[in-house]
Enzyme design. Structure first.
Site, PDB file in Angstrom:
ATOM      1  N   VAL B  12      34.135  62.664 -23.123  1.00 10.78           N
ATOM      2  CA  VAL B  12      35.532  62.429 -23.475  1.00 10.78           C
ATOM      3  C   VAL B  12      36.218  63.730 -23.880  1.00 10.78           C
ATOM      4  O   VAL B  12      37.362  63.995 -23.502  1.00 10.78           O
ATOM      5  CB  VAL B  12      35.650  61.368 -24.597  1.00 10.78           C
ATOM      6  CG1 VAL B  12      37.108  61.138 -24.961  1.00 10.78           C
ATOM      7  CG2 VAL B  12      35.008  60.061 -24.163  1.00 10.78           C
ATOM      8  N   GLU B 124      43.836  55.529 -31.017  1.00 15.64           N
ATOM      9  CA  GLU B 124      44.095  54.686 -29.841  1.00 15.64           C
ATOM     10  C   GLU B 124      42.853  54.549 -28.963  1.00 15.64           C
ATOM     11  O   GLU B 124      42.581  53.481 -28.409  1.00 15.64           O
ATOM     12  CB  GLU B 124      45.251  55.279 -29.027  1.00 15.64           C
ATOM     13  CG  GLU B 124      45.657  54.486 -27.796  1.00 15.64           C
ATOM     14  CD  GLU B 124      46.163  53.100 -28.133  1.00 15.64           C
ATOM     15  OE1 GLU B 124      47.232  52.989 -28.733  1.00 15.64           O
ATOM     16  OE2 GLU B 124      45.466  52.111 -27.810  1.00 15.64           O
ATOM     17  N   ILE B 131      43.202  51.788 -22.584  1.00 12.39           N
ATOM     18  CA  ILE B 131      44.219  50.735 -22.655  1.00 12.39           C
ATOM     19  C   ILE B 131      45.084  50.929 -23.890  1.00 12.39           C
ATOM     20  O   ILE B 131      44.567  51.035 -24.992  1.00 12.39           O
ATOM     21  CB  ILE B 131      43.559  49.340 -22.762  1.00 12.39           C
ATOM     22  CG1 ILE B 131      42.554  49.123 -21.636  1.00 12.39           C
ATOM     23  CG2 ILE B 131      44.611  48.249 -22.758  1.00 12.39           C
ATOM     24  CD1 ILE B 131      41.697  47.870 -21.824  1.00 12.39           C
ATOM     25  N   GLY B 182      24.930  54.352 -14.482  1.00 15.96           N
ATOM     26  CA  GLY B 182      25.429  55.194 -15.576  1.00 15.96           C
ATOM     27  C   GLY B 182      26.316  54.459 -16.559  1.00 15.96           C
ATOM     28  O   GLY B 182      26.921  55.070 -17.436  1.00 15.96           O
ATOM     29  N   GLU B 185      23.498  53.104 -21.474  1.00 18.90           N
ATOM     30  CA  GLU B 185      22.723  54.245 -21.929  1.00 18.90           C
ATOM     31  C   GLU B 185      21.242  53.907 -21.929  1.00 18.90           C
ATOM     32  O   GLU B 185      20.852  52.750 -21.786  1.00 18.90           O
ATOM     33  CB  GLU B 185      23.158  54.619 -23.346  1.00 18.90           C
ATOM     34  CG  GLU B 185      24.674  54.696 -23.420  1.00 18.90           C
ATOM     35  CD  GLU B 185      25.175  55.470 -24.607  1.00 18.90           C
ATOM     36  OE1 GLU B 185      24.393  56.199 -25.227  1.00 18.90           O
ATOM     37  OE2 GLU B 185      26.375  55.349 -24.890  1.00 18.90           O
ATOM     38  N   ASP B 196      28.633  47.587 -30.703  1.00 20.03           N
ATOM     39  CA  ASP B 196      29.808  48.343 -30.265  1.00 20.03           C
ATOM     40  C   ASP B 196      31.064  47.447 -30.331  1.00 20.03           C
ATOM     41  O   ASP B 196      32.109  47.870 -30.835  1.00 20.03           O
ATOM     42  CB  ASP B 196      29.581  48.849 -28.834  1.00 20.03           C
ATOM     43  CG  ASP B 196      30.787  49.580 -28.283  1.00 20.03           C
ATOM     44  OD1 ASP B 196      31.020  50.724 -28.702  1.00 20.03           O
ATOM     45  OD2 ASP B 196      31.498  49.007 -27.444  1.00 20.03           O
ATOM     46  N   LYS B 200      34.618  47.517 -32.796  1.00 22.34           N
ATOM     47  CA  LYS B 200      35.979  47.451 -32.257  1.00 22.34           C
ATOM     48  C   LYS B 200      36.739  46.257 -32.815  1.00 22.34           C
ATOM     49  O   LYS B 200      37.934  46.362 -33.108  1.00 22.34           O
ATOM     50  CB  LYS B 200      35.922  47.417 -30.730  1.00 22.34           C
ATOM     51  CG  LYS B 200      35.437  48.750 -30.152  1.00 22.34           C
ATOM     52  CD  LYS B 200      35.063  48.622 -28.681  1.00 22.34           C
ATOM     53  CE  LYS B 200      34.634  49.975 -28.104  1.00 22.34           C
ATOM     54  NZ  LYS B 200      34.043  49.820 -26.750  1.00 22.34           N
ATOM     55  N   GLY B 297      35.036  55.447 -19.916  1.00 22.49           N
ATOM     56  CA  GLY B 297      35.160  56.442 -18.853  1.00 22.49           C
ATOM     57  C   GLY B 297      35.878  57.672 -19.349  1.00 22.49           C
ATOM     58  O   GLY B 297      36.687  57.611 -20.269  1.00 22.49           O
TER      59      GLY B 297
END
Lengths: 403, 403
Positions: B12, B124, B131, B182, B185, B196, B200, B297
């Site tokens: 990232v 964000e 998004i 990919g 992980e 995860d 969120k 991504g």
């Protein structure tokens, strides 16, 4: 305390007054200020409304009131909505609106007047009803170049198409049903002929590409010619049919258009049913992203109007960036005739239809649905599509572009 | 010129540097300022990267550099990401992050430190990748009370579930495929066990209801127990199965949880496939609205990071409202045991199964799928669901909550 005037106390206008009143505490908590409606302009009186005592018939009273810093225009139509908006901006009042007609026709000028007077002109509610789309395009996609926007922008037509698709109703039957449910107006032309969607796609095109095209100058096809056979063909091909506002950049020019499109069921727009709207934006970094929700209705649309009011109230002392719309000249319109798409062609079946189709279109995969033989072509321009259809010697029943 | 430092030059981080460089002109046009990366912190060197000369191994150098006003933290993990963030905020630098772990655990404190120092802490990119969801929830839904949020928040598990659903692959097979592509992980526990998504959903719950729950303290079920039989049952019931982060207010308390859910195909979340994310917000004025796009991504997530950088750069002299997260105390957690949902129960078929089910659950509509008999129950609490399942005397194969 931020004082607001409402122009037009119809469905959306009364909704905005309600949202401001009902959610006063949430709004105060979010921005640390009270927002209150001081005056409402309408030709009518509303003796039974809790807001009835705020009604005036005199726009001049609102214009002259120095305490009113934000005006919410929800009158609809071009005039006097445009004239009142201009007067308010010139008087140093910010304006928010749900009026796509005014934004699509006069948005470039009004944004310029707002900037010149140090105030703001916001129009979140003009596209997609309550769906946050205008502000995210300005703020969240600011690091992206927009490639395309494809939107289901009109709830009435989407309801009609959903009825045709899911319940096998005819266009006329679905329209009558939409009328009975209050989704379609007595004169539904602006919806079913695509003009409402055209106004919205030119607004989105201006946000994406900076040029404000005229909604009257873009290619615009409605849904009145769609038949039950078209729906059956779409289903056989694993597609849905939606009225799509589409825009893309073509070199330095902008293409914007409205037409029915076949949409493969794997595309997220295919699942946008009934009166919902969905706007799929393809941006160079973000990729595809969709905004979905209620594209019309009293409270959803009012919610977007109030979001704009809050945005202005929260930034009273700051300078917010605003989009710049440049009015399009002839040279800004992409040539529609050279736009290439894949299309679903449906011909009336006849002897040797398959062979004739292959001779004109190459080795396409045909399906037979009732009296129709249909297939999805390669990308072709309008002229190529017409020529190839003529070359078959078959009767063309319909041609619907693919998304 | 606005100068930025990047902490962590992984996927990232390098994406953010690219987005800032590649879209420099768009960004300048949008905000009238140049935004440039001045320093990049990483343990490694990147001699072959065009940004290699900006790399430093010394965080102190960035912290001391008065020209750097914005720091983009994309290191991942709690430490030292939290410590560096805190130091930057205290030094008067705004921080943007994609690090959901830090936001979920320390967001309340970091937002408070940012406010106390007159700078901003934006995140964000921590939910939904690229998004736009955080900013729309703050700005566009400011006039709404949020009722519920249901989100497909983890792309890896959604890819696995899509493979199981559409291609009939087993969980293990789909996981292996996700690894090969990919998406997953080497150690996929945080994804497939739901952690995860839990991070969120607590961030979204804090935005919606103001209380920051601990991701470790909420009910969290992953997808590891889902079988091909569950998928077949869902299909027979016209549903899809998704891993859903859910939050709602329960009186003055907040419920947040992560679990697989059956989703009727008419729900827009049902169409969110592969690595995409979708977040469905139900608000009191707006109604249901969904945000959809690439939840992970390099470039999509970087696009969101850069949107935050642009937001800060564009508002250098203004005071922007920021959300306040209050750390949740015991009294803020809704009692999970009394949360009531409809569920899909699957029992192993046996003699008189139908009658036994009706005796325990009432007149439900059962379907038989292979060796299973399944149905959707009325709303029940956890205890009621357990008691009714036991009462049948049948072997419970699975219970999946409905959305």
């Amino acid at each position: 305390m931020v004082q607001v005037a409402i122009l037009g106390f119809g469905v959306v206008g009364s909704g905005a007054a309600e949202v401001l009143a009902d959610n006063r505490r949430v709004i105060e908590k979010n921005i640390g200020k009270t927002v209150a409606v001081k005056r409402i302009l309408d030709l009518r009186d509303f003796p039974n409304s809790p807001f009835g005592h705020l009604v005036t018939h005199d726009f001049g009273e609102i214009l002259a009131d120095k305490e009113i810093s934000i005006v919410a225009e929800m009158m609809g139509g071009s005039h006097p909505a445009y004239d009142f908006t201009k007067a308010c901006l010139e008087a140093g009042k910010s304006v928010v609106t749900s009026n796509k007609e005014v934004v699509a026709r006069f948005g470039a000028e009004l944004l310029e007047i707002a900037a010149a007077n140090g105030v703001r002109y916001l129009f979140e509610a003009s596209v997609g009803g309550g769906i946050p789309i205008i502000r995210p395009m300005i703020n969240d996609l600011a690091s992206n170049e927009i490639r395309t926007v494809n939107g289901i922008l009109n709830g009435t037509t989407n309801y009609i198409l959903t009825q045709m698709f899911e319940n096998g109703v005819s266009f006329e039957g679905a329209l009558a049903d939409a009328r009975a449910k209050g989704y379609a107006e007595a004169n539904p032309a602006a919806d079913v002929e695509g003009l409402d969607a055209a106004r919205k796609i030119v607004i989105l095109a201006a946000l994406a590409f900076g040029k404000l095209l005229s909604p009257d100058a873009i290619h615009c096809e409605g849904i009145t010619k769609l038949t039950s056979e078209d729906v059956a063909v779409a289903r056989a091909l694993g597609c849905s049919v939606k009225l799509i506002g589409h825009t893309r950049r073509v070199g330095e020019r902008v293409l914007a258009m409205v037409s029915p499109r076949m949409i493969p069921c794997s595309n997220p727009l295919a699942g946008v049913s009934d009166v919902f709207n969905g706007i799929l934006v393809d941006a160079n970094m973000l990729g595809e992203c969709m905004f979905y929700g209620k594209g019309a209705g009293k409270l959803p649309t009012a919610s977007a109007v109030v979001a704009d009011i809050i945005d202005i109230a929260a930034h009273e002392n700051g300078v917010e960036r605003a989009p710049v719309f440049v009015p399009a000249t002839e040279a800004d319109y992409a040539d529609f005739a050279s736009y290439r798409t894949r299309s679903c062609f449906s011909f009336v079946t006849a002897a040797d239809a398959e062979a004739k189709i292959r001779a004109a279109f190459g080795a396409v995969q045909t399906v037979k649905v009732g009296e129709r033989i249909a297939f999805i072509s390669d990308e072709m321009s309008e002229a190529e599509a017409e020529a190839a259809a003529a070359k078959t010697g078959l009767t063309l029943a319909s041609r619907i572009r693919m998304i």
